[in-house]
Structure formats: structure tokens, C-alpha cells
Design an enzyme around this catalytic site. Structure first.
Site, short mmCIF file in Angstrom:
data_model
loop_
_atom_site.label_atom_id
_atom_site.label_comp_id
_atom_site.label_asym_id
_atom_site.label_seq_id
_atom_site.Cartn_x
_atom_site.Cartn_y
_atom_site.Cartn_z
N LYS A 59 0.85 -1.18 0.00
CA LYS A 59 0.00 0.00 0.00
C LYS A 59 0.89 1.24 0.00
O LYS A 59 1.95 1.25 0.65
CB LYS A 59 -0.90 -0.03 1.24
CG LYS A 59 -1.96 1.05 1.31
CD LYS A 59 -2.83 0.83 2.55
CE LYS A 59 -3.92 1.86 2.71
NZ LYS A 59 -4.76 1.59 3.91
N SER A 134 -9.57 1.31 3.02
CA SER A 134 -8.79 2.18 2.14
C SER A 134 -7.71 1.45 1.35
O SER A 134 -7.04 2.01 0.50
CB SER A 134 -8.13 3.27 2.97
OG SER A 134 -7.24 2.70 3.93
N SER A 158 -9.56 -1.35 7.25
CA SER A 158 -9.16 -1.06 5.87
C SER A 158 -8.48 -2.20 5.14
O SER A 158 -8.12 -2.05 3.97
CB SER A 158 -8.23 0.17 5.84
OG SER A 158 -8.96 1.34 6.09
#
Length: 464
Positions: A59, A134, A158
Site C-alpha cells: 500500500k 482504504s 481497511s
């Protein structure tokens, strides 16, 4: 030794897969040259690493020297860290190839990966749907078969929520089990680097590799790294709790059918199942959306055009104009919204009414979990999300509706306990996840039980 051809072949194949998946918009940076350098490094290592030549996406809020770290925000466009995150160092030491930096909601603030400054991520099998957030880019890359594993970050679900939406495994370890050094801070008392895998075994290996104490992060616990648990063949001797608050009357019918199927599988494997209550669950979302924005407002103060971020000089020419122009131009709408909420709840006259009360409620939510585990539950089993993946744009104009998508995942984050999502079936072709929640530092119990359930469930089957 791993031969250069072996690692090189993996690098070339990963590059082809990344190119083919470009339409997903799940990647913010990668290059074949970087993949080739990773392959050469792995080829020079002894064989036997836990992730020998396994490509892993990160990420884009996990810093690396070799690739930019933007947090999917214009305010960090082009930023390259002078150091690697501890988790990146551990992945490389285990033989992994860092394949790409994955798209995300800006500064990890979102539940759909529609709040990226660089465009939304598409669901890997239903492009009109969201992949969750996310960490949606990481989840989409694993679900699309581009990489077998990826790292995301959890502040309030997330990783588990996009894992459920995309039909992959997502594991959030206990707070303090994995170093946060090199993870760009959102909510410092909540943030947790977490793992995606195509199956429980892969997610377990990645979680084990990145776990363990770190002298660079004072919040890590002094416990040895996790061992990859031996998968259980059955669940005999385990008591699994079903919190009634996670099974409301209006739960999506497909989600309920998938969980009924998972509960039946747990019973068939020998688990004792009983209903329990976590009465403060209803307060989890409002509590989270006070605590997390408050911490975000403090953490994002550094992006001011002086310490971080491009400098934008306002027309007045003073320092306040600098801050307004830099932050107004650099931050997206959702980040600005959360900074404003966080600043408000920390301000004079409102701290006691909101932030202090939220922290007290957080303690009650944590006590609920402690109580049910002390009363004999070894694990809890719940839906991961109240619905399958929703359509892109469906909730962007209603932030509260978007926040409620996290209702089943943020309680475990507030309590700091381990939790994971594993695929439990499909409804209308859309994946549905089942969530396992464990007591503090009982990741190995959770992962071993998940492996047993995984073997008993056909995650591609339509549920009715």
C-alpha cells in the site's frame, strides 16, 4: 541458491500481470527495472526464505527508498522516502520481491478507494463496484491474481473490508504485533500494517514474516515473531461466539446466507457455537469517527508546505496563507473533512463532550471483548461487512452511509485485537467475507481455525 532465471522469470511474469491489470488503476508506481533489481537481489540469497521469490505489493503509505510514497495524495506527489519501512526490510529479508505500490484512499481515509487523488480503483470482477478501502488497490491486485500477497494498513477495517469485497483473505494482527516504523501515520493508536493473501496459508506466512518487536517502534510488544500455525483439520475443542449485534434483522440476505453456511461448517468441524452479546457495538462507528479524525488532525499537521508538501504561497503572503493554500490545494475533500472533525473534537469546550467521551466508550467496547473471551469463547465469528461490494458513486455523497460500511470491522480495531476476513461464498457473483476475531495475541489460534474453515467452504459457490 535461487537461480537468476527463477527469480527473473517471476519478475517478468509479475511485470506482465501488472501491465495487463492496468485498467484496474490499482497501482501507483512500479517498473520492470525495479522488479529486475529485486529479482537479482533474491537470486543472490540462499534458498529457503519464508517468501522465496514471492512478489508482494505494498500500500502506498508504506515507505520505500526505491519507489515514491504518495499516500494517494497530491500533497505528497513524487515524494521518495530516505529509508525503508521495517515491514519492507523484513519482506526483503524473507526473499520477497517488492512488486509495486498500490493505490488507496488518500491518507487511508475512506472505505471504497474512491478518495484517491489518482482516480478510483475498480473491483477486479465487477468494474462498476468498489473494491473496498482504504487498501482497495492491494486487495484488487491479490484478487486479480497479479500478486499472491500484499500489505495494507488497518485503522478501522481497511484490510478486512476490502478483503471481503474482493474475495481474498485479510489479516489484521494485534496492535503492537507489527512495526509501524515507516507507515505514514493516520491514527497512531489504531494503525496496524496488515496482510492480504490469496489464501489463509499465504496470508499467514506474510503476517509471520512482518511480525515481531522493533526497536524503531516503541509501540511494538516484546513478543517473538509469529510462527506459521499448523492448519487445523477440525475445530474440536473450540467454542465460537456469535455476537447478536453483528446479525441484525436487516443484514443483507446474501451475507446472512453465507454466514449461516459458515456457522454450519464450523459446527460440522466440531466447534461448539453459542450466542454472545457485545452491547457497546452500536457505539463503535461514532466512537471511531471521533478518535481517528482527532489523531489524523494531529498527524497531518506536518503537511504544511514547510516540513512536507509543495509550498503554495497565498495572495496575502503570510504563513497562514501558506498553510491555507498548501493544504487546501494538496488535500482532497475527505481528508479535509476528517481534519476539520478532528480539530473540532479536540478544541476547547468540546474535548470533554466528544473526545474524552469517545475514549471512555472505546474502553467499554474493549471490555465487551474481554468479557466474552473470559467467559469461554475462543473466537468470535461475524460477517465482515453488512453488504457485498456496493456500486461506485453510491455512497460518495453520503459520508455517514460510507462510514457505516465499517460497522463490523472497526470494533476490533478500537480494541486492538486480531481479526481477519476469509471468503465465505458469493451472492449474485459478489464475494462475501466471514470475520474471525480472537483475543489479544492469539493470531495463531485464529489462523489455524481459519485454515480449517477455508478447507470446508467453497468460496466460489453461490449462497442461497
Amino acid at each position: 541458491m535461487t537461480t537468476a532465471r527463477d527469480a527473473g522469470a517471476v519478475a517478468r511474469d509479475t511485470g506482465r500481470r501488472l501491465t495487463a491489470a492496468a485498467d484496474l488503476n490499482a497501482v501507483l508506481s512500479w517498473s520492470q527495472q525495479q522488479l529486475d533489481r529485486e529479482a537479482a537481489r533474491v537470486a543472490a540469497m540462499p534458498r529457503g526464505g519464508a517468501l522465496d521469490a514471492v512478489p508482494v505489493a505494498l500500500k502506498d503509505n508504506i515507505v520505500t527508498i526505491e519507489q515514491p510514497t504518495t499516500c494517494a495524495s497530491r500533497i505528497l506527489a513524487g515524494f521518495v522516502s530516505p529509508y525503508d519501512a521495517t515491514v519492507a526490510v523484513k519482506l526483503r529479508a524473507a526473499g520477497a520481491l517488492i512488486a509495486a505500490k498500490a493505490n488507496m484512499d488518500e491518507f487511508a481515509m475512506g472505505s471504497s478507494t474512491e478518495h484517491s487523488a489518482f482516480g478510483r480503483v475498480k473491483h477486479p470482477t465487477h468494474p462498476d463496484r468498489v473494491p473496498g478501502g482504504s487498501s482497495g488497490g492491494s486487495a484488487a491486485l491479490v484478487a486479480a491474481g497479479v500478486v499472491p500477497a500484499a500489505l495494507g494498513s488497518e485503522t478501522g477495517g481497511s484490510v478486512r473490508q476490502p478483503a471481503s469485497f474482493c474475495g481474498v483473505v485479510g489479516v489484521k494482527p494485534s496492535y503492537g504485533r507489527v512495526s509501524r516504523y515507516g507507515l505514514v501515520a493516520f491514527g497512531s493508536s489504531l494503525d496496524c500494517v496488515s496482510a492480504f493473501g490469496r489464501d489463509v496459508a499465504t496470508a499467514s506466512r506474510v503476517t509471520a514474516v512482518i511480525s515481531g518487536p522493533d526497536p524503531l517502534d516503541a509501540t511494538t510488544v516484546d513478543r517473538p515473531p509469529l510462527s506459521v500455525p499448523t492448519p487445523r483439520r477440525d475445530l474440536g475443542g473450540l467454542t465460537i461466539g456469535l455476537p447478536r449485534e453483528y446479525f441484525p434483522a436487516d443484514l443483507d440476505p446474501g451475507v446472512r446466507a453465507a454466514l449461516d453456511r459458515t456457522i454450519a461448517a464450523a459446527k460440522a468441524l466440531g466447534a461448539a457455537v453459542k450466542e454472545v452479546s457485545l452491547p457497546n457495538t452500536e457505539y463503535a462507528v461514532p466512537t471511531y469517527y471521533i478518535v481517528a479524525p482527532a489523531e489524523a488532525a494531529a498527524n497531518l499537521a506536518r503537511y504544511d508546505g514547510v516540513r512536507y508538501g509543495p509550498r503554495r504561497i497565498g495572495p496575502e503572503g503570510d504563513v497562514r496563507a501558506l498553510y491555507r493554500a498548501t493544504r487546501g490545494d494538496g488535500f482532497g475533500a475527505e481528508v479535509r473533512r476528517r481534519i476539520l472533525v478532528g480539530t473540532y473534537v479536540l478544541s476547547a469546550g468540546y474535548y470533554d463532550a466528544y473526545y474524552r467521551k469517545a475514549q471512555r466508550t472505546r474502553a467499554r467496547i474493549t471490555d465487551d471483548f474481554r468479557r466474552v473471551f473470559a467467559e469461554g469463547c475462543d473466537l468470535l465469528l461475524t460477517p465482515t461487512t453488512p453488504t457485498p461490494a456496493f456500486r461506485a458513486g453510491e455512497k460518495t455523497d453520503d459520508p455517514v452511509a460510507m462510514y457505516l460500511a465499517d460497522i463490523f470491522v472497526c470494533p476490533a480495531s478500537l480494541a486492538g485485537i486480531p481479526a481477519m476476513s476469509l471468503p465465505a461464498g458469493r451472492s449474485g457473483g459478489l464475494p462475501i467475507g466471514a470475520q474471525l476475531i480472537a483475543p489479544y495475541f492469539e493470531e495463531e489460534r485464529m489462523l489455524a481455525a481459519a485454515a480449517a474453515l477455508e478447507s470446508a467452504l467453497d468460496a466460489t459457490a453461490e449462497v442461497r
